[in-house]
Design a protein around this motif. Structure first.
Motif, PDB file in Angstrom:
ATOM      1  N   ASP A 281      11.987  27.061  36.860  1.00 49.01           N
ATOM      2  CA  ASP A 281      10.971  27.712  36.033  1.00 49.01           C
ATOM      3  C   ASP A 281      11.569  28.701  35.045  1.00 49.01           C
ATOM      4  O   ASP A 281      10.829  29.336  34.269  1.00 49.01           O
ATOM      5  N   LEU A 282      12.879  28.878  35.088  1.00 51.75           N
ATOM      6  CA  LEU A 282      13.596  29.798  34.188  1.00 51.75           C
ATOM      7  C   LEU A 282      13.123  31.239  34.341  1.00 51.75           C
ATOM      8  O   LEU A 282      13.092  32.011  33.378  1.00 51.75           O
ATOM      9  N   SER A 283      12.779  31.603  35.560  1.00 53.34           N
ATOM     10  CA  SER A 283      12.262  32.954  35.796  1.00 53.34           C
ATOM     11  C   SER A 283      13.244  33.862  36.512  1.00 53.34           C
ATOM     12  O   SER A 283      13.110  35.089  36.459  1.00 53.34           O
ATOM     13  N   THR A 284      14.252  33.265  37.168  1.00 54.55           N
ATOM     14  CA  THR A 284      15.144  34.058  38.013  1.00 54.55           C
ATOM     15  C   THR A 284      16.574  33.518  37.944  1.00 54.55           C
ATOM     16  O   THR A 284      16.781  32.308  37.851  1.00 54.55           O
ATOM     17  N   ILE A 285      17.527  34.423  38.027  1.00 57.26           N
ATOM     18  CA  ILE A 285      18.926  34.026  38.161  1.00 57.26           C
ATOM     19  C   ILE A 285      19.187  33.711  39.629  1.00 57.26           C
ATOM     20  O   ILE A 285      19.065  34.580  40.495  1.00 57.26           O
ATOM     21  N   VAL A 286      19.525  32.468  39.908  1.00 61.24           N
ATOM     22  CA  VAL A 286      19.788  32.034  41.278  1.00 61.24           C
ATOM     23  C   VAL A 286      21.238  32.319  41.661  1.00 61.24           C
ATOM     24  O   VAL A 286      21.529  32.806  42.754  1.00 61.24           O
ATOM     25  N   THR A 287      22.162  31.997  40.766  1.00 60.16           N
ATOM     26  CA  THR A 287      23.586  32.188  41.014  1.00 60.16           C
ATOM     27  C   THR A 287      24.238  32.749  39.763  1.00 60.16           C
ATOM     28  O   THR A 287      23.877  32.386  38.640  1.00 60.16           O
ATOM     29  N   LEU A 288      25.205  33.630  39.958  1.00 63.90           N
ATOM     30  CA  LEU A 288      25.935  34.206  38.832  1.00 63.90           C
ATOM     31  C   LEU A 288      27.420  34.231  39.168  1.00 63.90           C
ATOM     32  O   LEU A 288      27.834  34.812  40.169  1.00 63.90           O
ATOM     33  N   GLU A 289      28.225  33.552  38.346  1.00 60.85           N
ATOM     34  CA  GLU A 289      29.676  33.524  38.520  1.00 60.85           C
ATOM     35  C   GLU A 289      30.326  34.182  37.312  1.00 60.85           C
ATOM     36  O   GLU A 289      29.901  33.980  36.176  1.00 60.85           O
ATOM     37  N   GLU A 290      31.363  34.969  37.562  1.00 61.16           N
ATOM     38  CA  GLU A 290      32.047  35.695  36.494  1.00 61.16           C
ATOM     39  C   GLU A 290      33.519  35.312  36.453  1.00 61.16           C
ATOM     40  O   GLU A 290      34.175  35.222  37.491  1.00 61.16           O
ATOM     41  N   ARG A 291      34.044  35.041  35.253  1.00 61.84           N
ATOM     42  CA  ARG A 291      35.464  34.746  35.083  1.00 61.84           C
ATOM     43  C   ARG A 291      36.032  35.674  34.005  1.00 61.84           C
ATOM     44  O   ARG A 291      35.617  35.635  32.842  1.00 61.84           O
ATOM     45  N   LYS A 292      36.991  36.500  34.396  1.00 63.38           N
ATOM     46  CA  LYS A 292      37.656  37.400  33.461  1.00 63.38           C
ATOM     47  C   LYS A 292      38.800  36.669  32.776  1.00 63.38           C
ATOM     48  O   LYS A 292      39.530  35.915  33.405  1.00 63.38           O
ATOM     49  N   ASN A 293      38.947  36.883  31.452  1.00 63.69           N
ATOM     50  CA  ASN A 293      40.008  36.241  30.675  1.00 63.69           C
ATOM     51  C   ASN A 293      40.058  34.738  30.982  1.00 63.69           C
ATOM     52  O   ASN A 293      41.097  34.211  31.408  1.00 63.69           O
ATOM     53  N   PRO A 294      38.962  34.017  30.785  1.00 58.49           N
ATOM     54  CA  PRO A 294      38.868  32.622  31.244  1.00 58.49           C
ATOM     55  C   PRO A 294      39.873  31.673  30.603  1.00 58.49           C
ATOM     56  O   PRO A 294      40.262  30.685  31.214  1.00 58.49           O
ATOM     57  N   PHE A 295      40.305  31.973  29.379  1.00 58.45           N
ATOM     58  CA  PHE A 295      41.230  31.067  28.698  1.00 58.45           C
ATOM     59  C   PHE A 295      42.659  31.614  28.652  1.00 58.45           C
ATOM     60  O   PHE A 295      43.495  31.097  27.915  1.00 58.45           O
ATOM     61  N   GLY A 296      42.922  32.635  29.450  1.00 55.79           N
ATOM     62  CA  GLY A 296      44.210  33.318  29.366  1.00 55.79           C
ATOM     63  C   GLY A 296      45.425  32.446  29.548  1.00 55.79           C
ATOM     64  O   GLY A 296      46.419  32.591  28.832  1.00 55.79           O
ATOM     65  N   ASP A 297      45.397  31.518  30.502  1.00 57.26           N
ATOM     66  CA  ASP A 297      46.576  30.687  30.771  1.00 57.26           C
ATOM     67  C   ASP A 297      46.279  29.211  30.524  1.00 57.26           C
ATOM     68  O   ASP A 297      46.939  28.334  31.068  1.00 57.26           O
ATOM     69  N   LYS A 298      45.296  28.950  29.672  1.00 59.91           N
ATOM     70  CA  LYS A 298      44.866  27.567  29.459  1.00 59.91           C
ATOM     71  C   LYS A 298      44.996  27.172  27.995  1.00 59.91           C
ATOM     72  O   LYS A 298      44.864  27.997  27.093  1.00 59.91           O
ATOM     73  N   ASP A 299      45.256  25.908  27.788  1.00 61.64           N
ATOM     74  CA  ASP A 299      45.337  25.334  26.461  1.00 61.64           C
ATOM     75  C   ASP A 299      44.158  24.390  26.278  1.00 61.64           C
ATOM     76  O   ASP A 299      43.600  23.894  27.260  1.00 61.64           O
ATOM     77  N   THR A 300      43.778  24.129  25.036  1.00 65.54           N
ATOM     78  CA  THR A 300      42.638  23.238  24.801  1.00 65.54           C
ATOM     79  C   THR A 300      42.874  21.845  25.372  1.00 65.54           C
ATOM     80  O   THR A 300      41.919  21.137  25.710  1.00 65.54           O
ATOM     81  N   SER A 301      44.144  21.456  25.516  1.00 62.54           N
ATOM     82  CA  SER A 301      44.437  20.131  26.084  1.00 62.54           C
ATOM     83  C   SER A 301      44.093  20.054  27.561  1.00 62.54           C
ATOM     84  O   SER A 301      44.045  18.962  28.135  1.00 62.54           O
ATOM     85  N   ASP A 302      43.848  21.220  28.199  1.00 63.51           N
ATOM     86  CA  ASP A 302      43.476  21.224  29.609  1.00 63.51           C
ATOM     87  C   ASP A 302      42.023  20.788  29.822  1.00 63.51           C
ATOM     88  O   ASP A 302      41.609  20.541  30.950  1.00 63.51           O
ATOM     89  N   PHE A 303      41.255  20.714  28.744  1.00 58.75           N
ATOM     90  CA  PHE A 303      39.847  20.385  28.852  1.00 58.75           C
ATOM     91  C   PHE A 303      39.558  19.021  28.213  1.00 58.75           C
ATOM     92  O   PHE A 303      40.368  18.492  27.457  1.00 58.75           O
ATOM     93  N   LYS A 304      38.417  18.486  28.538  1.00 53.99           N
ATOM     94  CA  LYS A 304      38.026  17.166  28.034  1.00 53.99           C
ATOM     95  C   LYS A 304      37.411  17.311  26.644  1.00 53.99           C
ATOM     96  O   LYS A 304      36.386  17.970  26.476  1.00 53.99           O
ATOM     97  N   ALA A 305      38.039  16.690  25.637  1.00 58.09           N
ATOM     98  CA  ALA A 305      37.516  16.728  24.271  1.00 58.09           C
ATOM     99  C   ALA A 305      36.366  15.740  24.130  1.00 58.09           C
ATOM    100  O   ALA A 305      36.480  14.586  24.515  1.00 58.09           O
ATOM    101  N   ILE A 306      35.240  16.186  23.554  1.00 56.96           N
ATOM    102  CA  ILE A 306      34.083  15.306  23.420  1.00 56.96           C
ATOM    103  C   ILE A 306      33.652  15.155  21.961  1.00 56.96           C
ATOM    104  O   ILE A 306      32.701  14.450  21.663  1.00 56.96           O
TER     105      ILE A 306
END
Length: 318
Positions: A281-306
């Motif tokens: 119903d878009l009324s409540t946050i059920v789950t909340l996950e937090e990632r600090k510096n999410p791209f710090g050690d990652k390259d774009t090639s690590d993800f799926k290009a669409i």
């Protein structure tokens, strides 16, 4: 032989097949977070290895190995991190689902009817109605490794192996312009609502209204090209937050732009990714996950290009 001393349990041997699977899991970043291996008497003078090993990967994913004399069995969530059902992505695993064991309820340690109490050791593995656990019995190691690759795959964590193609339903292949428009409008509504609810939550969590020195700005309402949605400032603390919202589960796929990648990578430890899961119903946050510096050690090639950017000159013959 009497009961096994707890200190000795970690030194109990495992089968060659199980040891191979253990080493593969650990090579992919898996961490053993629970070890309940033990010996059980199977005859007057004979003992067999039993129990389970729970492994966790980064971002709260994993599986449990059930110890057998030869090939191991594994307990695994039926929904993969990309939101697809494991049977659709790796059809071969159906042949190892011999007893049809599907656990959709956390039984809090009740081991009756084949339920393994170690499933409750970590809340991310415990069965639930939305994401049940399946038992794959005496699974071949090559197939087990494919499953491990799919579970641990999260961009920079490990590379995904080549698997059988996913069979799309007719409804997935055909989408009318009207239905596409409705789908995009719904996604936009979910995204905007997630930002609004998170913004209100952060005002409370950060104590913004009680301290005039603290500043919380809903940036995306003024600048959609900023590369983030919300920013927070207080003395030397700064947060630039990109919000990704869904009504499915935190592990479902989401999209990000190259602009978001570049901005958050440049922000370093001040960049944050918040994964918001809302109720239908878009009324409540059920789950909340937090990632600090999410791209710090990652390259774009690590993800799926669409998608790719191009112009007509890119198609000119060389």
């Amino acid at each position: 032989m009497g009961s096994i001393d707890t200190k000795y349990r970690n030194n109990l041997p495992v089968s060659d097949a199980t040891e191979e699977l253990e080493k593969f899991i650990e090579s992919k970043g898996g961490k053993n977070v629970h070890d309940s291996r033990h010996q059980r008497q199977i005859s007057k003078n004979g003992y067999a290895l039993a129990g389970g090993l729970v492994y966790e990967f980064p971002y709260r994913k994993g599986l449990m190995i059930q110890l057998n004399a030869d090939l191991p069995s594994i307990y695994v969530k039926s929904i993969l991190p990309n939101g697809q059902h494991i049977f659709d992505v790796v059809p071969e695993v159906r042949s190892f689902h011999k007893h049809g064991k599907v656990y959709s309820e956390n039984k809090k340690g009740d081991s009756k009817k084949g339920y393994h109490a170690a499933l409750d050791h970590e809340d991310w593995l415990a069965p639930s109605h939305d994401n049940p656990v399946v038992l794959l019995s005496l699974i071949e190691i090559d197939i087990a490794k494919q499953i491990v690759d799919l579970i641990c795959s999260n961009g920079a964590i490990c590379k995904r192996v080549e698997l059988s193609p996913v069979t799309l339903k007719k409804s997935d292949k055909e989408l009318s312009p009207e239905d596409l428009l409705k789908k995009l409008e719904r996604q936009s509504e979910i995204g905007a609502r997630g930002e609004e609810l998170l913004f209100e939550k952060l005002k409370v969590d950060f104590g913004v209204e009680s301290d005039p020195k603290k500043s919380l700005i809903h940036t995306s309402k003024k600048n959609s090209s900023a590369g983030y949605d919300i920013e927070y400032h207080f003395e030397d603390e700064h947060r630039y937050i990109e919000v990704k919202t869904t009504t499915q589960n935190a592990e479902a796929d989401f999209f990000f732009s190259i602009n978001e990648y570049n901005v958050l990578e440049a922000k370093g430890d001040e960049g944050y990714l918040y994964r918001v899961v809302l109720d239908p119903d878009l009324s409540t946050i059920v789950t909340l996950e937090e990632r600090k510096n999410p791209f710090g050690d990652k390259d774009t090639s690590d993800f799926k290009a669409i998608a790719f950017k191009a112009s007509l000159k890119d198609f000119e013959k060389k």
